[in-house]
Design an enzyme around this catalytic site. Sequence first.
Site, mmCIF file in Angstrom:
data_model
loop_
_atom_site.group_PDB
_atom_site.id
_atom_site.type_symbol
_atom_site.label_atom_id
_atom_site.label_comp_id
_atom_site.label_asym_id
_atom_site.label_seq_id
_atom_site.Cartn_x
_atom_site.Cartn_y
_atom_site.Cartn_z
ATOM 1 N N ASP A 246 21.373 60.660 49.486
ATOM 2 C CA ASP A 246 21.607 61.470 50.683
ATOM 3 C C ASP A 246 20.639 61.114 51.805
ATOM 4 O O ASP A 246 21.035 60.969 52.957
ATOM 5 C CB ASP A 246 21.477 62.961 50.301
ATOM 6 C CG ASP A 246 21.882 63.890 51.422
ATOM 7 O OD1 ASP A 246 22.872 63.584 52.116
ATOM 8 O OD2 ASP A 246 21.227 64.939 51.609
ATOM 9 N N HIS A 251 17.755 57.494 55.619
ATOM 10 C CA HIS A 251 16.800 58.020 56.610
ATOM 11 C C HIS A 251 15.356 57.573 56.344
ATOM 12 O O HIS A 251 14.663 57.123 57.252
ATOM 13 C CB HIS A 251 16.831 59.550 56.629
ATOM 14 C CG HIS A 251 18.199 60.137 56.878
ATOM 15 N ND1 HIS A 251 19.201 59.451 57.524
ATOM 16 C CD2 HIS A 251 18.723 61.355 56.580
ATOM 17 C CE1 HIS A 251 20.279 60.233 57.600
ATOM 18 N NE2 HIS A 251 20.017 61.380 57.031
ATOM 19 N N LYS A 335 14.981 69.389 48.850
ATOM 20 C CA LYS A 335 15.599 70.613 49.378
ATOM 21 C C LYS A 335 14.946 71.822 48.694
ATOM 22 O O LYS A 335 14.344 71.690 47.626
ATOM 23 C CB LYS A 335 17.094 70.609 49.075
ATOM 24 C CG LYS A 335 17.833 69.449 49.741
ATOM 25 C CD LYS A 335 19.095 69.920 50.411
ATOM 26 C CE LYS A 335 19.832 68.784 51.081
ATOM 27 N NZ LYS A 335 19.731 68.805 52.534
HETATM 28 C C1 BG6 Z 1 21.716 64.434 56.361
HETATM 29 C C2 BG6 Z 1 21.776 64.876 54.923
HETATM 30 O O1 BG6 Z 1 22.066 63.089 56.480
HETATM 31 O O2 BG6 Z 1 20.409 64.615 56.848
HETATM 32 C C3 BG6 Z 1 21.334 66.320 54.795
HETATM 33 O O3 BG6 Z 1 23.092 64.728 54.436
HETATM 34 C C4 BG6 Z 1 19.974 66.517 55.431
HETATM 35 O O4 BG6 Z 1 21.296 66.726 53.445
HETATM 36 C C5 BG6 Z 1 19.982 65.974 56.833
HETATM 37 O O5 BG6 Z 1 19.712 67.906 55.443
HETATM 38 C C6 BG6 Z 1 18.610 66.011 57.492
HETATM 39 O O6 BG6 Z 1 18.795 65.636 58.823
HETATM 40 P P1 BG6 Z 1 18.127 66.437 59.995
HETATM 41 O O7 BG6 Z 1 18.625 65.794 61.243
HETATM 42 O O8 BG6 Z 1 18.534 67.876 59.853
HETATM 43 O O9 BG6 Z 1 16.653 66.246 59.783
#
Ligand code: BG6
Length: 466
Positions: A246, A251, A335
């Site tokens: 995820d 990221h 999480k």
């Molecule tokens: C998303 C995930 O890509 O990024 C989520 O699927 C996560 O699970 C989210 O919460 C976090 O992104 P941001 O922009 O809220 O920091």
Amino acid sequence: MSVTPTISIPPTAIVILGGTGNLAETKLLPALFDLYMRGALPSFFMIVGVSRKAWGDVDYQRYVTEAVSLARPHASTRSVTAFASLARFRRGDFDDALTYAALGEALSEIDHLLGMCTNTLFYLAVPPLFYSTIFAELSASGLMDRCKGTTWSRLLVEKPFGRDLETAIALEAQLREQFSDEQVYRIDHYLAKDAIENILALRFGNQVLADSWRKGGVATLSIRLLEHKDVSTRGSFYDGIGALRDVGQNHLLQMLALLTMPPTDVRDVEAMRAARAEIIEALAPPTHFVRGQYDGYRDTEGVSPDSATETYFKLTTSLSTPEWSGVPITLEAGKALGEARADAVVRFAGGQQCHCGVEGTAHTHDNELTITIAPEQRITLRLWVKRPGFDYVLEPRDLELVHQSATDRSSPEAYERVLYDCILGDQTRFVSAREVTAAWRFITPLLATATPPLVYTPGSSGPKAA
Ligand code: BG6
């Protein structure tokens, strides 16, 4: 809200496959509305939502109105209504050729209304298991070749792209066969965050940092994406994915790439993508890896009662590049944690000599730079200074720069940026096939971990072993 210079772009239809899903409702429709209010969309555009709901245009316009009003409570009813009137809807299953025929008709109606062909942007706001089918159907229907030569058709694909190295390679092969690389925009919305792009500005724009930004100068690097929120209503999506796929495969690795890539011309698309890929390719297998699952996760709707999906991970790795070899790099995400923050912490190597004074002989007086991405954009540099008084004693003090407060919305949100860049045809902030493959090569062996995740208490800082 600041106004982006309006760039003249021919009429564009924005098709959202998965137009009534969580992503469309909470991110895409509000982002499109924001772009609309900034005057940053083509002078003529329309939105076409596609999903299985037995809806018509009016139902969808109501849905768009509600989604935008909820996300942007201060927006005027007039603006929201005007925006929603530009939405159309087509019902259909993604594996049914008739869906694409109906979509083709909707696009032709828009062309007819305009008296010319529109550009078309297809946004795949659907779970990854539909990708392959949608690619095949879009290709077979000819929708990606509408009015070829006069307009463009582009495909925006969400992460995670594939489930592991093998499936990602297969998807890439399919994409290469069916579309041209200029048509494909692989999204990692972290690359489109202003705060993350600021990492490059900070590194390449400040010589004082650049000189020690490498091994020898940097002792450790850690990147965190800690979330208060749990899986909530996303159980059925998340349980088949887990934290590594995820946010880890994408990221966190992209943040790492921006933190460690060599100086690169940020306006050179190919150079930027290659520099990021080279970093991800240079990652060494982790020396330390912990997986966790918060207590109560298995009771979430859509989650298997004996699920072994991780909702938390922490790992330590390093890079094999000459600039970074030997520097420990920690990646952590989870999480239902006690803290909600996304940041990168660069701990610089401590000084050789300790002028610490009587009370401070034990500490190493190293400097630490924290780049906070969320909940606000903040840069903090911990410096050592003399404590006021008769004695010569050092104490740490923080030099802080609040770049953007949590409530300030003057710079575009990530999804605005994603849509805006795709419409402009700028792939710099989109991930290349090479980056996707390299990221899976690093993450895939970790997915095979046989030991069950360690249980942690919601609201804690993760499993004790981490
Ligand atoms: C998303 C995930 O890509 O990024 C989520 O699927 C996560 O699970 C989210 O919460 C976090 O992104 P941001 O922009 O809220 O920091």
